[in-house]
Design an enzyme around this catalytic site. Structure first.
Site, mmCIF file in Angstrom:
data_model
loop_
_atom_site.group_PDB
_atom_site.id
_atom_site.type_symbol
_atom_site.label_atom_id
_atom_site.label_comp_id
_atom_site.label_asym_id
_atom_site.label_seq_id
_atom_site.Cartn_x
_atom_site.Cartn_y
_atom_site.Cartn_z
ATOM 1 N N SER A 66 0.833 -1.211 0.000
ATOM 2 C CA SER A 66 0.000 0.000 0.000
ATOM 3 C C SER A 66 0.865 1.257 0.000
ATOM 4 O O SER A 66 2.056 1.211 0.332
ATOM 5 C CB SER A 66 -0.889 -0.004 1.246
ATOM 6 O OG SER A 66 -1.651 1.170 1.345
ATOM 7 N N TYR A 93 4.619 7.530 17.907
ATOM 8 C CA TYR A 93 5.030 7.546 16.497
ATOM 9 C C TYR A 93 6.291 8.401 16.316
ATOM 10 O O TYR A 93 7.259 7.976 15.680
ATOM 11 C CB TYR A 93 3.869 8.091 15.651
ATOM 12 C CG TYR A 93 4.110 8.100 14.173
ATOM 13 C CD1 TYR A 93 4.091 6.926 13.428
ATOM 14 C CD2 TYR A 93 4.346 9.301 13.495
ATOM 15 C CE1 TYR A 93 4.297 6.947 12.054
ATOM 16 C CE2 TYR A 93 4.543 9.331 12.117
ATOM 17 C CZ TYR A 93 4.516 8.153 11.399
ATOM 18 O OH TYR A 93 4.719 8.170 10.054
HETATM 19 N N1 LIG Z 1 1.484 8.918 4.501
HETATM 20 C C1 LIG Z 1 2.223 9.848 5.093
HETATM 21 O O1 LIG Z 1 1.856 11.042 5.114
HETATM 22 C C2 LIG Z 1 3.524 9.470 5.744
HETATM 23 C C3 LIG Z 1 4.327 10.504 6.197
HETATM 24 C C4 LIG Z 1 5.532 10.199 6.797
HETATM 25 C C5 LIG Z 1 5.924 8.884 6.941
HETATM 26 N N2 LIG Z 1 5.114 7.895 6.494
HETATM 27 C C6 LIG Z 1 5.588 6.531 6.683
HETATM 28 O O2 LIG Z 1 5.593 5.856 5.443
HETATM 29 C C7 LIG Z 1 5.401 4.453 5.663
HETATM 30 C C8 LIG Z 1 4.271 3.966 4.779
HETATM 31 O O3 LIG Z 1 3.100 4.684 5.097
HETATM 32 P P1 LIG Z 1 1.881 4.775 4.090
HETATM 33 O O4 LIG Z 1 1.316 6.123 4.235
HETATM 34 O O5 LIG Z 1 2.284 4.265 2.754
HETATM 35 O O6 LIG Z 1 0.868 3.762 4.813
HETATM 36 P P2 LIG Z 1 -0.126 2.644 4.244
HETATM 37 O O7 LIG Z 1 -1.038 2.324 5.368
HETATM 38 O O8 LIG Z 1 -0.710 3.065 2.948
HETATM 39 O O9 LIG Z 1 0.853 1.416 3.988
HETATM 40 C C9 LIG Z 1 1.475 0.763 5.053
HETATM 41 C C10 LIG Z 1 1.604 -0.709 4.703
HETATM 42 O O10 LIG Z 1 2.349 -1.322 5.758
HETATM 43 C C11 LIG Z 1 1.725 -2.571 6.068
HETATM 44 N N3 LIG Z 1 2.040 -2.933 7.435
HETATM 45 C C12 LIG Z 1 1.637 -2.306 8.576
HETATM 46 N N4 LIG Z 1 2.098 -2.948 9.646
HETATM 47 C C13 LIG Z 1 2.812 -4.007 9.189
HETATM 48 C C14 LIG Z 1 3.548 -5.051 9.822
HETATM 49 N N5 LIG Z 1 3.587 -5.152 11.155
HETATM 50 N N6 LIG Z 1 4.170 -5.941 9.052
HETATM 51 C C15 LIG Z 1 4.102 -5.882 7.710
HETATM 52 N N7 LIG Z 1 3.414 -4.923 7.046
HETATM 53 C C16 LIG Z 1 2.780 -3.992 7.784
HETATM 54 C C17 LIG Z 1 0.228 -2.319 5.876
HETATM 55 O O11 LIG Z 1 -0.485 -3.528 5.692
HETATM 56 C C18 LIG Z 1 0.242 -1.427 4.638
HETATM 57 O O12 LIG Z 1 0.147 -2.194 3.448
HETATM 58 C C19 LIG Z 1 5.114 4.292 7.150
HETATM 59 O O13 LIG Z 1 6.301 3.895 7.796
HETATM 60 C C20 LIG Z 1 4.707 5.684 7.585
HETATM 61 O O14 LIG Z 1 4.982 5.921 8.935
HETATM 62 C C21 LIG Z 1 3.918 8.143 5.901
#
Ligand SMILES: NC(=O)c1ccc[n+]([C@@H]2O[C@H](COP(=O)([O-])OP(=O)(O)OC[C@H]3O[C@@H](n4cnc5c(N)ncnc54)[C@H](O)[C@@H]3O)[C@@H](O)[C@H]2O)c1
Length: 264
Positions: free
Chosen positions: A18, A157
């Site tokens: 995702s 977080y």
């Molecule tokens: N979206 C934002 O604005 C943003 C900003 C800064 C950092 N991030 C970081 O980017 C990364 C991805 O976030 P995103 O927005 O794409 O989120 P998302 O929810 O779209 O994707 C996260 C994916 O990680 C998987 N996942 C969660 N826990 C898991 C586990 N224990 N083992 C295996 N898979 C697991 C979920 O199933 C999901 O498919 C994260 O580390 C998040 O903290 C996101």
């Protein structure tokens, strides 16, 4: 820039089912890498693998929880059997918990730190031997601007993401001599399912208001983070290690009052 910068390379992307992880897996496919899409949500991982195959790329889905030592160890055994090598490791699996230090339950602290911080360590612990066997490689840690700037009511977080920047520096120092580069990407507000969930739970919060805090008033998409990951994964970044690349429209370096004074 040629379009085969990762030909012959094998990349593991955790959380690849995702958002940011998915975009990175697809961007690596464009560069001809074989992507291993690891996610606890196997349906999502298999869907991304299907997307990659439809684009003519090679990919493998693995179901695993990054916070489980046994599952991560077995995932790397699968990669060794399937591909015989690993060159790039992207740690994107993550989750949010929005609470302060008092309202947070101990079990929630454990869950957040186990996935967001320990999960990345486990992935590196079991992945590094494969990268060393390959003669070097690139580790990319998806941190957050929360690592640098505290956001209200986002205690565990921010703690976990801050730890990831330190983890990045430690691994860069310890494994540079093995030809392994380790860098973080700190995304700002990125339009993904995780963010949409945040705004769905907070009707008072506005995406546009947050974008206005960025010197560059742009919506940032997972593909923008993926471009940074491609740079860090390839030889274009061969002298870059231990650093953090902010993909945040400049929000982290801004005092936040730039938008009050417009240029003539
Ligand atoms: N979206 C934002 O604005 C943003 C900003 C800064 C950092 N991030 C970081 O980017 C990364 C991805 O976030 P995103 O927005 O794409 O989120 P998302 O929810 O779209 O994707 C996260 C994916 O990680 C998987 N996942 C969660 N826990 C898991 C586990 N224990 N083992 C295996 N898979 C697991 C979920 O199933 C999901 O498919 C994260 O580390 C998040 O903290 C996101």
């Amino acid at each position: 820039m040629n379009d085969k910068m990762l030909a012959g390379k094998v990349a593991l992307i955790t959380g690849g089912g995702s958002g940011i992880g998915r975009a990175i897996a697809l961007a690596f496919t464009e560069q001809h890498a074989l992507s291993v899409v690891l996610d606890q949500n196997v349906t999502a991982a298999e869907h991304v693998v299907e997307e990659i195959r439809q684009r003519g790329g090679e990919a493998l889905a693995i179901q695993a929880d990054v916070s489980s030592s046994a599952q991560m160890l077995s995932s790397f055994e699968t990669i060794r059997k399937h591909s015989g090598q690993l060159d790039i490791l992207v740690n994107s699996a993550g989750m949010y918990i929005y609470k302060n230090a008092v309202t947070l339950e101990e079990s929630e602290w454990d869950e957040c730190l186990n996935i967001d911080l320990k999960g990345t360590w486990l992935c590196c612990k079991y992945g590094l031997p494969l990268l060393m066997e390959a003669g070097g490689g690139s580790i990319i840690v998806i941190a957050s601007t929360h690592a640098e700037r505290a956001q209200a009511q986002a205690f565990p977080y921010g703690v976990a993401k801050g730890g990831l920047l330190s983890l990045t520096r430690s691994l860069a120092v310890d494994f540079g001599q093995n030809g392994i580069r380790v860098n973080s990407i700190a995304p700002g507000l990125i339009m993904t399912p995780l963010t949409m969930d945040y705004f769905a739970q907070r009707p008072h919060a506005s995406v546009d208001e947050l974008i206005a805090l960025q010197p560059l008033p742009v919506r940032i998409f997972p593909e923008d983070v993926a471009s940074a990951a491609v740079f860090l994964a390839t030889d274009m970044a061969r002298c870059v290690t231990g650093t953090t690349l902010y993909v945040d429209g400049g929000r982290t370096i801004s005092s936040g009052i730039h938008h009050r004074d417009s240029n003539p």
